[in-house]
Design a protein around this motif. Structure first.
Motif, PDB file in Angstrom:
ATOM      1  N   PRO A   1      -8.314 -20.008  35.317  1.00 33.60           N
ATOM      2  CA  PRO A   1      -8.537 -20.905  34.186  1.00 33.60           C
ATOM      3  C   PRO A   1      -7.313 -21.130  33.319  1.00 33.60           C
ATOM      4  CG  PRO A   1      -9.430 -18.740  33.707  1.00 33.60           C
ATOM      5  CD  PRO A   1      -8.953 -18.696  35.120  1.00 33.60           C
ATOM      6  N   VAL A   2      -6.387 -20.190  33.293  1.00 34.80           N
ATOM      7  CA  VAL A   2      -5.245 -20.297  32.392  1.00 34.80           C
ATOM      8  C   VAL A   2      -3.947 -20.308  33.198  1.00 34.80           C
ATOM      9  CG1 VAL A   2      -4.049 -19.300  30.422  1.00 34.80           C
ATOM     10  CG2 VAL A   2      -6.525 -19.078  30.610  1.00 34.80           C
ATOM     11  N   PRO A   3      -3.249 -21.422  33.211  1.00 36.68           N
ATOM     12  CA  PRO A   3      -1.990 -21.484  33.957  1.00 36.68           C
ATOM     13  C   PRO A   3      -0.941 -20.543  33.380  1.00 36.68           C
ATOM     14  CG  PRO A   3      -2.787 -23.682  33.390  1.00 36.68           C
ATOM     15  CD  PRO A   3      -3.600 -22.710  32.597  1.00 36.68           C
ATOM     16  N   GLU A   4      -0.065 -20.072  34.241  1.00 31.08           N
ATOM     17  CA  GLU A   4       1.081 -19.267  33.815  1.00 31.08           C
ATOM     18  C   GLU A   4       2.332 -19.850  34.458  1.00 31.08           C
ATOM     19  OE1 GLU A   4       2.878 -14.764  34.287  1.00 31.08           O
ATOM     20  OE2 GLU A   4       0.701 -15.012  34.164  1.00 31.08           O
ATOM     21  N   VAL A   5       3.139 -20.520  33.663  1.00 28.39           N
ATOM     22  CA  VAL A   5       4.379 -21.113  34.164  1.00 28.39           C
ATOM     23  C   VAL A   5       5.395 -20.000  34.380  1.00 28.39           C
ATOM     24  CG1 VAL A   5       6.247 -22.741  33.679  1.00 28.39           C
ATOM     25  CG2 VAL A   5       3.892 -23.297  33.012  1.00 28.39           C
ATOM     26  N   VAL A   6       6.030 -20.004  35.546  1.00 26.52           N
ATOM     27  CA  VAL A   6       6.949 -18.928  35.934  1.00 26.52           C
ATOM     28  C   VAL A   6       8.388 -19.434  35.801  1.00 26.52           C
ATOM     29  CG1 VAL A   6       7.623 -17.312  37.739  1.00 26.52           C
ATOM     30  CG2 VAL A   6       5.216 -18.015  37.518  1.00 26.52           C
ATOM     31  N   ALA A   7       9.120 -18.889  34.850  1.00 25.32           N
ATOM     32  CA  ALA A   7      10.530 -19.248  34.662  1.00 25.32           C
ATOM     33  C   ALA A   7      11.384 -18.548  35.711  1.00 25.32           C
ATOM     34  CB  ALA A   7      10.989 -18.852  33.269  1.00 25.32           C
ATOM     35  N   PRO A   8      12.549 -19.102  36.039  1.00 26.70           N
ATOM     36  CA  PRO A   8      13.457 -18.409  36.967  1.00 26.70           C
ATOM     37  C   PRO A   8      13.861 -17.040  36.423  1.00 26.70           C
ATOM     38  CG  PRO A   8      14.161 -20.673  36.605  1.00 26.70           C
ATOM     39  CD  PRO A   8      13.086 -20.403  35.610  1.00 26.70           C
ATOM     40  N   ARG A   9      14.129 -16.114  37.314  1.00 31.81           N
ATOM     41  CA  ARG A   9      14.605 -14.806  36.888  1.00 31.81           C
ATOM     42  C   ARG A   9      15.971 -14.958  36.210  1.00 31.81           C
ATOM     43  NH1 ARG A   9      13.070 -11.391  42.371  1.00 31.81           N
ATOM     44  NH2 ARG A   9      10.901 -10.930  41.800  1.00 31.81           N
ATOM     45  N   PRO A  10      16.193 -14.264  35.102  1.00 30.20           N
ATOM     46  CA  PRO A  10      17.478 -14.400  34.395  1.00 30.20           C
ATOM     47  C   PRO A  10      18.654 -13.961  35.260  1.00 30.20           C
ATOM     48  CG  PRO A  10      15.842 -13.281  33.032  1.00 30.20           C
ATOM     49  CD  PRO A  10      15.263 -13.356  34.405  1.00 30.20           C
ATOM     50  N   ALA A  11      19.753 -14.687  35.125  1.00 32.24           N
ATOM     51  CA  ALA A  11      21.010 -14.322  35.778  1.00 32.24           C
ATOM     52  C   ALA A  11      22.079 -14.162  34.712  1.00 32.24           C
ATOM     53  CB  ALA A  11      21.421 -15.382  36.797  1.00 32.24           C
ATOM     54  N   ALA A  12      23.072 -13.355  35.004  1.00 37.75           N
ATOM     55  CA  ALA A  12      24.103 -13.035  34.009  1.00 37.75           C
ATOM     56  C   ALA A  12      24.818 -14.289  33.511  1.00 37.75           C
ATOM     57  CB  ALA A  12      25.106 -12.063  34.605  1.00 37.75           C
ATOM     58  N   LEU A  13      25.042 -14.342  32.218  1.00 36.83           N
ATOM     59  CA  LEU A  13      25.811 -15.431  31.629  1.00 36.83           C
ATOM     60  C   LEU A  13      27.287 -15.272  31.966  1.00 36.83           C
ATOM     61  CD1 LEU A  13      24.172 -15.456  28.089  1.00 36.83           C
ATOM     62  CD2 LEU A  13      23.930 -17.232  29.828  1.00 36.83           C
ATOM     63  N   PRO A  14      28.036 -16.371  32.043  1.00 35.56           N
ATOM     64  CA  PRO A  14      29.487 -16.245  32.180  1.00 35.56           C
ATOM     65  C   PRO A  14      30.053 -15.368  31.062  1.00 35.56           C
ATOM     66  CG  PRO A  14      28.808 -18.518  32.503  1.00 35.56           C
ATOM     67  CD  PRO A  14      27.592 -17.778  32.037  1.00 35.56           C
ATOM     68  N   ALA A  15      31.023 -14.553  31.399  1.00 34.16           N
ATOM     69  CA  ALA A  15      31.548 -13.572  30.448  1.00 34.16           C
ATOM     70  C   ALA A  15      32.036 -14.225  29.157  1.00 34.16           C
ATOM     71  CB  ALA A  15      32.678 -12.785  31.104  1.00 34.16           C
ATOM     72  N   ALA A  16      32.693 -15.385  29.261  1.00 33.83           N
ATOM     73  CA  ALA A  16      33.235 -16.035  28.068  1.00 33.83           C
ATOM     74  C   ALA A  16      32.123 -16.477  27.123  1.00 33.83           C
ATOM     75  CB  ALA A  16      34.087 -17.233  28.470  1.00 33.83           C
ATOM     76  N   ILE A  17      30.985 -16.912  27.675  1.00 32.04           N
ATOM     77  CA  ILE A  17      29.858 -17.334  26.849  1.00 32.04           C
ATOM     78  C   ILE A  17      29.155 -16.115  26.263  1.00 32.04           C
ATOM     79  CG2 ILE A  17      27.589 -18.439  26.911  1.00 32.04           C
ATOM     80  CD1 ILE A  17      28.741 -20.410  28.949  1.00 32.04           C
ATOM     81  N   ALA A  18      28.930 -15.096  27.100  1.00 34.86           N
ATOM     82  CA  ALA A  18      28.250 -13.881  26.629  1.00 34.86           C
ATOM     83  C   ALA A  18      29.006 -13.237  25.469  1.00 34.86           C
ATOM     84  CB  ALA A  18      28.092 -12.899  27.780  1.00 34.86           C
ATOM     85  N   ALA A  19      30.352 -13.285  25.524  1.00 35.67           N
ATOM     86  CA  ALA A  19      31.157 -12.645  24.485  1.00 35.67           C
ATOM     87  C   ALA A  19      31.042 -13.361  23.139  1.00 35.67           C
ATOM     88  CB  ALA A  19      32.616 -12.605  24.926  1.00 35.67           C
ATOM     89  N   GLN A  20      30.729 -14.657  23.164  1.00 37.59           N
ATOM     90  CA  GLN A  20      30.668 -15.434  21.920  1.00 37.59           C
ATOM     91  C   GLN A  20      29.253 -15.572  21.371  1.00 37.59           C
ATOM     92  OE1 GLN A  20      33.588 -18.938  21.754  1.00 37.59           O
ATOM     93  NE2 GLN A  20      33.228 -18.729  23.956  1.00 37.59           N
ATOM     94  N   LEU A  21      28.254 -15.213  22.163  1.00 35.80           N
ATOM     95  CA  LEU A  21      26.874 -15.385  21.741  1.00 35.80           C
ATOM     96  C   LEU A  21      26.522 -14.399  20.627  1.00 35.80           C
ATOM     97  CD1 LEU A  21      24.491 -17.200  22.527  1.00 35.80           C
ATOM     98  CD2 LEU A  21      23.714 -15.379  24.055  1.00 35.80           C
ATOM     99  N   GLN A  22      25.907 -14.922  19.562  1.00 40.36           N
ATOM    100  CA  GLN A  22      25.585 -14.099  18.398  1.00 40.36           C
ATOM    101  C   GLN A  22      24.074 -13.899  18.272  1.00 40.36           C
ATOM    102  OE1 GLN A  22      27.270 -16.141  15.030  1.00 40.36           O
ATOM    103  NE2 GLN A  22      29.371 -16.043  15.820  1.00 40.36           N
ATOM    104  N   ALA A  23      23.687 -12.804  17.657  1.00 40.76           N
ATOM    105  CA  ALA A  23      22.276 -12.552  17.394  1.00 40.76           C
ATOM    106  C   ALA A  23      21.719 -13.649  16.493  1.00 40.76           C
ATOM    107  CB  ALA A  23      22.104 -11.191  16.740  1.00 40.76           C
ATOM    108  N   GLY A  24      20.490 -14.083  16.803  1.00 46.55           N
ATOM    109  CA  GLY A  24      19.860 -15.112  15.980  1.00 46.55           C
ATOM    110  C   GLY A  24      20.307 -16.523  16.288  1.00 46.55           C
ATOM    111  N   ALA A  25      20.948 -16.747  17.438  1.00 44.29           N
ATOM    112  CA  ALA A  25      21.430 -18.083  17.784  1.00 44.29           C
ATOM    113  C   ALA A  25      20.263 -19.062  17.939  1.00 44.29           C
ATOM    114  CB  ALA A  25      22.243 -18.026  19.075  1.00 44.29           C
ATOM    115  N   VAL A  26      20.515 -20.317  17.550  1.00 43.20           N
ATOM    116  CA  VAL A  26      19.543 -21.396  17.734  1.00 43.20           C
ATOM    117  C   VAL A  26      20.059 -22.306  18.842  1.00 43.20           C
ATOM    118  CG1 VAL A  26      18.389 -23.368  16.679  1.00 43.20           C
ATOM    119  CG2 VAL A  26      18.834 -21.303  15.325  1.00 43.20           C
ATOM    120  N   VAL A  27      19.263 -22.474  19.893  1.00 47.19           N
ATOM    121  CA  VAL A  27      19.635 -23.361  20.995  1.00 47.19           C
ATOM    122  C   VAL A  27      19.133 -24.768  20.669  1.00 47.19           C
ATOM    123  CG1 VAL A  27      19.372 -23.862  23.447  1.00 47.19           C
ATOM    124  CG2 VAL A  27      19.531 -21.483  22.668  1.00 47.19           C
ATOM    125  N   VAL A  28      20.032 -25.737  20.712  1.00 49.14           N
ATOM    126  CA  VAL A  28      19.681 -27.138  20.460  1.00 49.14           C
ATOM    127  C   VAL A  28      19.976 -27.928  21.728  1.00 49.14           C
ATOM    128  CG1 VAL A  28      20.195 -29.221  19.140  1.00 49.14           C
ATOM    129  CG2 VAL A  28      20.082 -26.998  17.979  1.00 49.14           C
TER     130      VAL A  28
END
Length: 370
Positions: free
Chosen positions: A151-178
């Motif tokens: 009765p209740v669908p469950e959408v399955v997202a892809p399994r997470p994969a590592a972010l590129p190192a340059a992006i991971a290093a700049q990502l801050q807590a509380g970021a808003v994705v637009v």
């Protein structure tokens, strides 16, 4: 059933919304080999999906040679075809692939008789004006073979994969994705509105992460925003992440804001609090499906602001909302007055509300005014 083919020949978001059906088939036939047929460039949402054994990609335009090549490849290779789209091509491929077929046909269409004749089980689609979400409609394809209810669908997202190192290093807590880009103009929230929104988020001291694909249209949309600040406060990752890496980004972000597009569906499935900006599209049918939903009846047809689980959805004030047309002029490059009506201030009010403890995940996951 030893071999099952799921046919989903539409866009990326539609592919993601087929995952509840694929998951249900895996639960019912755990030893079966499940393959998914779709257009090239649309199946990335399924890479790494634990319920899928293989992907069968086909060009959107086959030509005569391509058609016969695919016919030979598919001919009676499966025990069951689950035809999750109502198109002529999807039904023909289902007939070629398997002796047993369950498929969706357009309800009330006089030309659907031949599709019904090819099917062992028919699901009639009530169309985009209905209150049946597409995920639930696709799940109905399993009805003849399952003794359990889904009765209740469950959408399955892809399994997470590592972010590129340059992006991971700049990502801050509380970021808003637009996510600014929409595939079609009639679903596009004005870029000027996005600019006001991003400037306000930056002024609040929030890190804003811009997403989008590497396509010319997406890059044009992102280009209107990337000059508003420099990294890392404004971090442009558009064209640099696949869907699995986007899932990883969403796991670390605090909030997502985007239009009626596939990435909004992905963010909702990943469990991130989502603000979805909807225009002429019926949310009862096409709203981003919340993570961990416990009921099928989640969204009202029209409300200025409503929330279901981790999804907050905004619509325009016009009496015609939602019209389920392609904008006011009913073509993909049309304007949509209802989208222009949703001001950046309305979105920012929801950002402020969702920043309060407990606001992003209400105890009751069904519809409630927000």
């Amino acid at each position: 059933m030893k071999r099952i083919l799921v046919i989903t020949t539409r866009q990326i978001g539609d592919v993601l919304l087929t995952t509840p059906l694929i998951r249900a088939a895996r639960q019912h036939w755990p030893q079966a080999r499940i393959e998914v047929l779709g257009f090239q460039g649309t199946l990335g949402m399924l890479r790494g999906n634990p319920h899928v054994d293989a992907l069968v990609e086909t060009p959107p335009r086959l030509g005569a040679k391509g058609f016969w090549r695919l016919l030979r490849q598919l001919w009676r290779s499966y025990d069951l075809a689950l035809v999750a789209q109502s198109s002529d091509r999807a039904h023909l491929m289902g007939w070629v692939a398997a002796p047993l077929r369950s498929g969706i046909v357009p309800g009330g269409s006089s030309s659907a008789w031949w599709k019904k004749a090819l099917l062992s089980h028919v699901v009639e689609s009530p169309g985009d004006q209905s209150d049946i979400h597409v995920t639930a409609e696709k799940l109905a394809l399993m009805a003849p073979w399952s003794t359990e209810a889904y009765p209740v669908p469950e959408v399955v997202a892809p399994r997470p994969a590592a972010l590129p190192a340059a992006i991971a290093a700049q990502l801050q807590a509380g970021a808003v994705v637009v996510h600014a880009p929409s595939m079609w103009t009639y679903k596009q929230w004005p870029l000027a509105h996005f600019a006001v929104l991003v400037e306000a988020l930056l002024a609040q001291g929030r890190q804003v992460v811009l997403t989008g694909s590497g396509s010319a249209r997406d890059q044009e949309c992102v280009a209107a925003l990337r000059g508003l600040a420099s990294a890392p406060q404004l971090l442009d990752v558009s064209g640099q992440l696949d869907f699995a890496q986007l899932t990883a980004l969403f796991a670390q972000a605090a909030l997502y804001i985007g239009p009626d597009t596939s990435i909004s569906h992905l963010a909702a499935a990943a469990g991130l609090p989502v603000i979805a900006i909807f225009g002429p599209t019926n949310p009862q049918r096409w709203a981003p499906w919340p993570a961990r939903a416990t009921t099928q009846a989640l969204f009202a047809r029209s409300a200025l602001v409503q929330q279901a689980g981790n999804v907050t959805l905004l619509q325009g004030r016009q009496a015609c909302v939602p019209c389920s047309h392609a904008g006011c002029e009913d073509h993909v490059d049309s304007r949509s007055d209802c989208l222009h009506d949703i001001t950046p201030e309305r979105v920012l009010a929801q950002v402020e509300r969702l920043s309060r403890p407990g606001a992003a995940s209400p105890a009751s996951p069904g519809f409630r005014p927000a």
